[in-house]
Structure formats: C-alpha cells, structure tokens
Write a protein that holds these residues in place. Structure first.
Motif, mmCIF file in Angstrom:
data_model
loop_
_atom_site.group_PDB
_atom_site.id
_atom_site.type_symbol
_atom_site.label_atom_id
_atom_site.label_comp_id
_atom_site.label_asym_id
_atom_site.label_seq_id
_atom_site.Cartn_x
_atom_site.Cartn_y
_atom_site.Cartn_z
ATOM 1 N N ARG A 38 0.819 -1.212 0.000
ATOM 2 C CA ARG A 38 0.000 0.000 0.000
ATOM 3 C C ARG A 38 0.852 1.261 0.000
ATOM 4 O O ARG A 38 0.636 2.164 -0.804
ATOM 5 N N GLY A 45 -5.358 -0.954 -3.401
ATOM 6 C CA GLY A 45 -6.544 -1.803 -3.550
ATOM 7 C C GLY A 45 -6.652 -2.841 -2.450
ATOM 8 O O GLY A 45 -7.740 -3.273 -2.086
ATOM 9 N N VAL A 85 -5.512 -7.397 -5.918
ATOM 10 C CA VAL A 85 -6.744 -7.107 -6.654
ATOM 11 C C VAL A 85 -6.462 -6.310 -7.925
ATOM 12 O O VAL A 85 -7.140 -6.476 -8.940
ATOM 13 N N CYS A 109 -20.176 -1.206 0.069
ATOM 14 C CA CYS A 109 -19.190 -0.142 0.286
ATOM 15 C C CYS A 109 -17.868 -0.431 -0.410
ATOM 16 O O CYS A 109 -17.093 0.474 -0.667
ATOM 17 N N LEU B 23 -14.308 -0.071 -7.653
ATOM 18 C CA LEU B 23 -14.103 -0.837 -6.423
ATOM 19 C C LEU B 23 -13.614 -2.253 -6.720
ATOM 20 O O LEU B 23 -12.844 -2.830 -5.966
ATOM 21 N N GLY B 26 -9.766 -2.384 -7.491
ATOM 22 C CA GLY B 26 -8.810 -1.882 -6.503
ATOM 23 C C GLY B 26 -8.506 -0.405 -6.661
ATOM 24 O O GLY B 26 -7.491 0.072 -6.174
ATOM 25 N N PHE B 30 -10.310 5.383 -0.497
ATOM 26 C CA PHE B 30 -10.675 5.538 0.912
ATOM 27 C C PHE B 30 -9.649 6.468 1.564
ATOM 28 O O PHE B 30 -8.582 6.696 0.995
ATOM 29 N N ALA B 32 -7.621 6.077 3.925
ATOM 30 C CA ALA B 32 -6.315 5.453 4.167
ATOM 31 C C ALA B 32 -5.495 5.325 2.891
ATOM 32 O O ALA B 32 -4.300 5.031 2.949
ATOM 33 N N ASP B 33 -6.134 5.514 1.739
ATOM 34 C CA ASP B 33 -5.400 5.413 0.473
ATOM 35 C C ASP B 33 -4.769 6.744 0.074
ATOM 36 O O ASP B 33 -3.994 6.805 -0.876
ATOM 37 N N GLU B 202 -14.364 -0.453 7.375
ATOM 38 C CA GLU B 202 -13.412 0.658 7.499
ATOM 39 C C GLU B 202 -13.760 1.407 8.780
ATOM 40 O O GLU B 202 -14.909 1.791 8.977
ATOM 41 N N VAL B 251 -16.333 5.561 1.265
ATOM 42 C CA VAL B 251 -16.478 5.359 2.700
ATOM 43 C C VAL B 251 -16.855 3.896 2.919
ATOM 44 O O VAL B 251 -17.816 3.406 2.338
ATOM 45 N N GLY B 252 -16.062 3.225 3.744
ATOM 46 C CA GLY B 252 -16.209 1.775 3.881
ATOM 47 C C GLY B 252 -17.224 1.342 4.915
ATOM 48 O O GLY B 252 -16.915 0.610 5.844
ATOM 49 N N HIS B 497 -22.184 5.404 1.376
ATOM 50 C CA HIS B 497 -21.093 4.612 1.941
ATOM 51 C C HIS B 497 -21.466 3.147 1.812
ATOM 52 O O HIS B 497 -21.376 2.387 2.754
#
Ligand code: FES
Ligand code: FES
Lengths: 171, 781
Positions: A38, A45, A85, A109, B23, B26, B30, B32-33, B202, B251-252, B497
C-alpha cells in the motif's frame, strides 16, 4: 520543534514479483507485506480491516496461495510472487469473476471487496465449479459488514458458470 | 408540467452500479489510500482504566522519540479546540455537560484519548505513545445502570451531580387508566437489549490538511455527510465555516457511526492547524471496537393491558438507556422509541417513561435503526401475550394491526399511518410459510427431540415518515445542472457509503430528464459544491433525495425546453428530450445532441437573442420533504432449529415480506435488506460489546466481537408488496434500516417458540449457545 529524520532501522532490500512485475524496495523488519504494497508500491486496492488476521480484507495471493498480507512480514515475502486485486483485470478488461460480481451486485461499500475477490479467485482456480456450500465455506474467513454475503456468493457462482444458488431469483 | 414516461425506464431496474468498476479493480479511494507530501501520522495514547482522575501527563520521553513531531496532552488540546459542550437547555439535551477533545482531568472509559502523538509514521507514533507516562488515580467504575443509580459510587460528570443523565420523564397518550380498567388481564415483562455496535469494515478515518497561507482547513473525511462534519469541525476549532472544506470519497460502511466529527478527528484537525502539515489518522480495529461508539443497551419494564380476545389496549413502558461515557445521541433515541412503539398497531393508550444514565463504557452512537428497541420490545411482548392467552402469535398481531380503511389510521402517539401495508405483509408471510403445515412438522419433530420454532415480527419504519403537522420543515436539496458536454450533474448532500446513491440517483434523474444513465454524474462529498442537508441517514435517500432529484430534473428539463423552443421558434410542447438529445418534428434533422443545444442556448443568451424573461441558466434546485410517501415496513418471518444439546441455533428459513414503495433499483434494495438482516443475525446469535465487572472491555478484537460470516447468514427470501401510492410523483421510500429493525425480534421470537417445550420466557435479545442452554435449564442460570 526540530524534527529528526528517522532512518528505518535495519532496512532490508526485498525483491518480489507483484502482479507480474519485478518490484524492489527497502523495508524495516516490522513492515508488513500489506503496508509495503500500500505505502511503498501504491497498491492501495488491498485493504486493512483489522490488522490481526481475522477480516480477510487484506488477502493477496502469495505464490498462488491466499494469504493475509497484514500478518506477513514484507521481508519474509522476499523472492515471492504476489498477486493483488489490481492484477485481476487484464488490459483493462474485467476478469470473468469481477464481471460476475458486478452483474450480481455483489458488493456495497467495497471495503471488503479485494479480499473476497482474491479468495474467490483462489477457490475457482482450484475448484472451477464449486457448489454453493463450497463457496460459502471458502469465503467464511472473509468478513463483509454490508451485504449479508448472499450477493457475493451469487457472484462467485455466476463466475463459475455453475447452477444459480438455491436462493437465486430470476430478474 | 406532466411527468414523462420514457419507453425504457432505468427506475425500477436492477441496473449495475456505476461505483463498482472502480471498487472491483482496486481503484477505490478511501481515506487510508490518500497520501500528501509531508503527511504526518497520528496515534492516541489512551486510558487503560475505565474511570480515573488524571493527575499528571508526562510526554517528555515521547517528544524525544524517533520520528515524533509533536505530542499534545489534554490541557494543550483544550487551547487548540473547544470542549464538546452541551448546555443542557434543549429538549433533547443530555444535561449540562462539557468535556475535552482529549481527556483533561478525568478518563471516563477504557480507551479515552489522553494524548495525541503526531509522527512520521503510524508505527513511530504508536511507539511514542508507549513512552507517555500518565499518573492516574483510580475511581470505582460505573459499569451498569444499577451502579449508575447507586449514589455511593463516584459521579462521572461532576456537573450532573449524579450519574443520571436525564429523566425519568413520563408522557401519556390516550386514556391509560381507562384501558387498564377495561383489560381482562395485564401481562408484564422486563425486556432488555444488549450492547452491540456498528463495526464498519473501514473504521473512522481523517486526513486533515491546514494551509497556513490561505488559512483554510481541507479535510478528507470518512463521513455520512460532509456538511455535518464541516459544521462540527468549524465549531470545535472556532473557525469560520468558509475556512473549512470537507471532502469525502469512498467510505467503507458506517451504519450510523460516522456522523459529524469525533473527538479524535477534531484533534487531528487541530494538530494539523498547529503544525501547518497534513495529519492523517486511521482508526485501528481495537480503537474501533473499544471507543468508536456502541449502541442498543436499553432496558424496559412493560405492562400490557389485554383482553381475553387478544386485543392489546394499552402499554405502560419504562425505558432506561445506558448512554455510556460521553453524552450525545441517547436522548433522541428515547424520544423516537416513545413515538414509534405503537408501530402499525391500534394501541389506544400509552404511558411512556424514559430516562438515561452515564456509565464508564463506550459512548452511545446511532446504529442502523437506532430506535429499533420499539419493535423489539413490542414484537417480543406480543408473543408473550399470545403465549399467555394461548392464541397464536400471528393471530394476535392480526387482531391488533391497523386496518387501512378504518379510522383512526393513526398511532396513539400522533403520526398518521396512511398507506401502510403491515397487515398485508403479515398475511402474505403466513401464507408463504404455510403456518399450519409448519406446526404439524414442528410437533412431529419434537417427538424426535428436535426443536424447531417460527417467529414473526411486523414493523414500520419512517422512511422518511408522514408529514408532521406543524412539524419543522425537513427537506433534502438536490441541484441539477447541465454541463457543457451535455451531461447532467446531480448534486446531493447524501453521502453514499455502500448504498449505491451514485447509481440510484442517476437512474431517477436520467429518466426524468431524458438522458442516458452514462450521461448523469451524481456529485457528492465536497462542501464547496454540496447542497445543504445533513447527509445519508434516517432512510432519507429514496423518498427525499430521490424526490428532490426528480423534481430538480423536471424543473431543469422545463427550462431547457423553454429555451430550445425560443431558439428554434417552436412551442415547448413540440419538443422532447430523449436519449440525451433534443427531439421533435420541428427540430432540424429531427434531433439535436444536448451538448450542441447547450452551446446554442449559451450563445443566444450571450448575444441577447433570447426574449427577456427566458432563463438560460441551466441549473435547477429542488427541495423535497419526501412528499406523502411515509412508511416502509413489512413482516419478517424466521424458522430456526435449536440444538438442545449444544445450544446452537440454525436458521432454516428467513423470509422478508416488505413494502418500500416503488423501488428505484431492486438489487440495491435487496442488498440493503439482506445486509440489515445479517446484522440482526449477528446481534442475536453472536455480537455483544462485553465489559467485565471492572469496566474492562472484553470484545476488543474481531476474535472476541464476532461478526456473522457467510456460514452464519442464511439465504434470505424477499417478497416485495405493491405499495399504496399516495404521492403524485414520488413513491420511493427508504429501506436502509428495516432489516436490522425487524430481524432481532423475528429471530428471538423463533428461538422462543422453539424453546417453548422447556417453558422459559425469553426476555432478552442476545441468545448465544450458552444463554440458550441456561434458558432450557441445561446450564445453571
Ligand atoms: S486486515 Fe488482514 S485479516 Fe483483517
Ligand atoms: S461491501 Fe462493505 S464490507 Fe463488504
């Protein structure tokens, strides 16, 4: 306050093949494979849902076997083949599994999605026409909080081209 | 202007979601990405004790640790951000309390944030947290409602003078005494719901980026509504609203958790402002389970006045809610439970007393169908009444459900029940399940020592609920705009979400405006362009945002046709927009692509060729309150088998008969229903936010807090009833919460039915194997 730059202690250089490409990077002993993918390779992903090996969101293929990348140290993956992925689609074409998941409204989601896709791809590689029970069993180590799983199971069954699962309603 | 009915409508079809391609490959985005140059990482030093005075916080060693940029303790944070304050003067207030963004003098739960470390990496920040020395003076923990009401225990908030947060307050509807006087008997029960929680895959997350040059705070948030998050941040950080911009992408999941901005999220923004650098915090699972928030811990004393014929005339209810450590959402829950507890039934009178306490546990947050206790308590109570009277439970329901053409079609608490199909849903469920056949089978199998049970629950869900006479204006706003390339931009304050709003809102707008689905872009999550509205929640999307999109698209279409008619010298009635083109017999060549039309309107407007009064601004805004749409609802039915040796429950069949109005996208609807039911399965069979008697949290990993897996959630059969259409245009209704509202009582009722040969009264919602063995007497209670 002056900020002291930190050199990662005992940095190791690792080389691995990720989605068919040779990649190299310097990691700390404690860097996980997930964080390496990451943060250093930008392959975001792969998701982190628990970092303790339970949710399965971080699942990747490590030498063709599904593995929880949050529990694998990057250093120990040195020399391995990793598929994430991002590697499922080829030349911009969704794989049969991805397409079936899309058609089946499998996800909501999308946070759990990478783990389910990789786990399902591994299942189908080994068992191209699983029963619904086999699919549920194979996916039972992956958590999804949104869907109740039925749409995911249906997507995998559709990708396998097997019979629709018991509950499938024609639309 | 009349609604148009295109030959092929997207609305009503299970079109594939536009969200999914990203999605599935990948390429989601989000929090965190997200990475920014110079980005720092936050970690919190948290209290290991549930209740303690903080005597000293020594951050010296942490500050000197490798990679650490800053450490803030509670006192420093208090200079950087206002405390969360509730003056206690609003009717929904939890009393006059105020508390710091970081704990200052006192820690009030395990995991209370005491200091914030900002460092070059998350790992280094966590390392430094270990070096912070906090001197605590332990206080006796307040873990249960009983302890909260015990005056000998320490108070959690000095300003409350005790641990009661609000109430008890009694409200009476109808002639309660008269109803109890007429009753043949009174059925009493103490019913409780256990603490459980949202657990989105998430957790909470934020990336705060303060730009010292412009004085603007730019925030990437994981939120259910960017406007609400911005509002909270601006208030806590004492910044003008226009200096705060909140952006959200993927949003997860959330299920009620991610509203506004949590203390940790405020702290990260304050740190970013202080340091002039981006600060990111990604909640880990321990934090998520321990401190993000929990829900549902409520207990009820219920008395029902019933007749021998099975009519339930009136209820007396006393509800106590355990609000956890930091007050917030609980008072509102009590209000809604009170209003909703009659459900779709002809209750004549209700006395309802509500109160709340604070304890040293995680704070109460909204969780999917936050008021669901009303359905749980009522539907469990109906089964207890049926058991006492020896009448079948569905029959008792039928004798009490409101009948659509019989007045008063209104809950005793006020709201109109116009358009409900609760009765129909129950009748249909009984028919599908073949209740008579099931009872025969059940008796036969009992002979073999197999215990099957069937359970029903009937509910209604405000989605968004009927218009309240004299109530506050409550609308959702959508702005529809034509882009130069002919695509239709639909701006909404809804923040998907997982719900697929980018698809479903596009379906509605595409049909109404006359463009192809690919030509619509639903724009969400950026306070710089998002219209007003608090975000996704309360089942507001389908009727309210869907209706606003429909009306907005209709208005804009009218404008475009008007302008086109001027340019082409035709009457608007001779023109139509279809497939993204202007069409009509008088249109040169028969059709004109929208992009070209827009260019011509623009040119005509700029060169003054449009007659005065023609509106060439290709934007339209619509506010919509949900119209007459009102209620979603239905009946759930479940068949279980309980293994009397192990206490394990197997769900043999799960059926949902429901009515959420006209469906925009049936696959999305079914996904919402199944996801909700799955959470209900978890609530009853697996999930519990458990504390030990000392207030330590026991469910802090996903190995302790068990979520249902693909092996636990059965196939869920769904039948959609055709709705009563009360609104001329918009008969979509929200569907997000009903699954989670109805599943727990349905499953509990089925288990209680299966256990009936053993004779226990099931008065709780959490029924894991050990509890079932206790109930049947195989284990000591
Ligand atoms: S993040 Fe690896 S299993 Fe959950
Ligand atoms: S789709 Fe949200 S967690 Fe699976």
């Amino acid at each position: 306050m002056p900020e002291r730059e930190v050199q990662p202690q005992a940095s190791l250089t690792i080389r691995l093949q990720v989605n068919g490409e040779e990649r190299e990077g310097a990691v700390e002993g404690r860097t996980t494979l997930a964080d390496f993918l990451r943060d250093q390779l930008g392959l975001t992903g792969t998701h982190l849902g628990c970092e303790h090996g339970v949710c399965g969101a971080c699942t990747v293929l490590l030498d063709s076997q599904p593995a929880r990348s949050c529990l694998v140290l990057a250093a120990s993956a040195d020399g391995s083949r990793v598929e994430t992925v991002e590697g499922l689609a080829e030349n911009g074409q969704l794989s049969r599994l991805q397409q079936a998941m899309w058609d089946s409204h499998s996800f909501q989601c999308g946070f759990c999605t990478p783990g389910f896709l990789i786990q399902a791809a591994a299942l189908l590689a080994e068992n191209p026409s699983p029963t619904e029970a086999e699919v549920r069993h194979a996916l039972s180590g992956n958590l999804c909080r949104c869907t109740g799983y039925e749409s995911i199971v249906r997507g995998v069954m559709a990708a396998a081209g097997g019979p629709e699962p018991a509950g499938a309603e024609p639309r | 202007m009349k609604a148009r009915v295109p030959a092929e409508r997207y609305t009503g079809a299970s079109v594939r979601r536009v969200e999914d391609e990203r999605l599935l490959t990948g390429r989601g985005s989000f929090v965190a990405d997200a990475q920014l140059p110079g980005m720092l990482h936050a970690a919190f030093c948290r209290s290991p004790l549930p209740h303690a005075r903080i005597l000293a916080v020594n951050t010296e060693a942490a500050r000197l640790a490798p990679g650490v940029v800053a450490v803030f303790d509670g006192a420093q944070m208090a200079q950087m951000a206002s405390p969360v304050a509730d003056p206690g003067d609003s009717p929904r207030s939890g009393g006059p309390v105020s508390f710091g963004i970081l704990a200052v003098d006192k820690a009030r739960l395990v995991g209370d944030p005491v200091a914030l470390v900002v460092a070059q990496s998350r790992a280094l920040a966590e390392d430094a947290c270990e070096l912070i020395q906090v001197e605590y003076q332990e206080l006796a923990p307040v873990v249960t409602v009983e302890q909260a009401l015990d005056p000998s225990l320490p108070v959690i908030f000095e300003e409350l003078g005790g641990n009661r947060l609000f109430g008890p307050e009694t409200k009476v509807f109808g002639d309660v005494d008269g109803a109890f006087a007429r009753a043949d008997r009174v059925v009493r029960a103490s019913i409780r719901q256990h603490r459980h929680q949202n657990v989105p895959m998430e957790g909470r997350a934020i990336l705060a980026n303060f730009d010292a040059g412009s004085g603007q705070l730019l925030v990437r948030a994981a939120t259910q509504g960017v406007n609400t998050t911005r509002q909270t941040l601006a208030e806590q950080l004492r910044m003008p609203l226009d200096r705060v911009r909140v952006v959200a992408e993927d949003v997860g999941g959330s299920f009620g958790l991610k509203f506004g901005a949590s203390r940790e999220e405020v702290a990260c923004c304050a740190a970013s402002r202080e340091l002039g650098r981006p600060v990111r915090w990604i909640e880990d699972r321990w934090e998520n389970l321990t401190v993000s928030g929990q829900a549902r811990e409520e207990s009820f004393e219920v008395e029902a006045a019933v007749t021998s014929a099975g009519r339930i005339l009136a209820l007396k209810v006393e509800m106590v809610i355990d609000s956890g450590a930091y007050p917030g959402f609980a008072p509102l829950v009590v209000d809604i439970v009170r209003e909703m507890i009659p459900g779709p039934y002809r209750l004549e009178a209700l006395s309802f007393t509500g109160s709340g306490v604070v304890t040293n546990k995680a704070s109460y947050v909204a969780y999917r169908g936050p008021w669901a206790a009303e359905t749980f308590v009522r539907e469990r109570m109906i089964d207890l009444v049926a058991q006492e009277l020896g009448i079948s439970a569905p029959e008792v329901r039928l004798r009490n459900l409101a009948v659509r053409d019989e007045p008063p079609l209104r809950m005793v608490t006020g709201p109109s029940l116009a358009g409900i199909t609760a009765r129909e849903s129950l009748l249909r469920a009984v028919e599908i399940l073949d209740l008579t056949g099931f009872r025969e089978e059940q008796l036969r199998l009992r002979e073999e020592g197999r215990y099957l049970g069937i359970g029903f629950a009937t509910y209604i869900e405000p989605a968004p609920g009927p218009r309240q006479e004299g109530g506050e204006e409550n609308t959702e706003q959508v702005r529809v705009e034509l882009d130069q390339d002919g695509s239709l931009l639909v701006h909404t304050a809804q923040m998907p979400h997982g719900q697929g709003h980018r698809t479903t809102l596009a379906q509605v707008a595409a049909d109404e405006f006359g463009v192809r689905l690919e030509q619509v872009q639903v724009m969400v999550g950026d306070t710089q362009r998002t219209p007003t509205g608090f975000g996704t929640g309360g089942s507001r999307f389908a009727a309210m945002a869907g209706g606003a999109a429909l009306h907005g698209a209709r208005r804009l279409r009218g404008k475009v046709l008007e302008a086109a008619a001027q340019i082409l010298d035709l009457a608007p009635a001779e023109l139509d927009i279809s497939g993204g083109e202007l069409v009509g017999p008088g249109v040169p060549g028969g059709r004109l692509p929208l992009a070209e039309l827009i260019g011509r309107i623009d040119l005509a407007a700029r060169s003054g060729q449009l007659p005065p009064g023609t509106d060439a601004d290709l934007t339209a805004t619509a506010d919509f309150d949900g119209g007459e749409s009102g209620w979603s609802g239905g009946t759930h039915c479940c068949v279980v088998e309980v293994d009397a040796a192990t206490g394990l429950v197997r769900i043999l069949r799960y059926l949902v008969v429901e009515d959420c109005g006209d469906m925009i996208n049936p696959a999305v609807v079914d996904g919402q229903i199944r996801g909700g039911v799955a959470q209900g399965v978890g609530a009853v069979l697996l999930e519990r936010s458990a504390y030990d008697p000392e207030g330590q949290y026991l469910s802090a990993t996903l190995m302790d807090y068990l979520l249902p897996t693909a092996l636990d959630v059965p196939h869920i059969e769904i039948e959609h009833l055709s709705p009563v259409r009360l609104d001329p245009d918009v008969n979509f209704r929200g569907v997000g919460e009903g699954g989670m509202i109805a599943a727990p009582p349905t499953i509990c009722n089925a288990i209680a039915d299966a256990l009936s040969p053993f004779g226990p009264r099931v008065l709780e919602q959490h029924l894991p194997p050990t509890r079932i063995l206790e109930l049947i007497g195989a284990l000591p209670d």
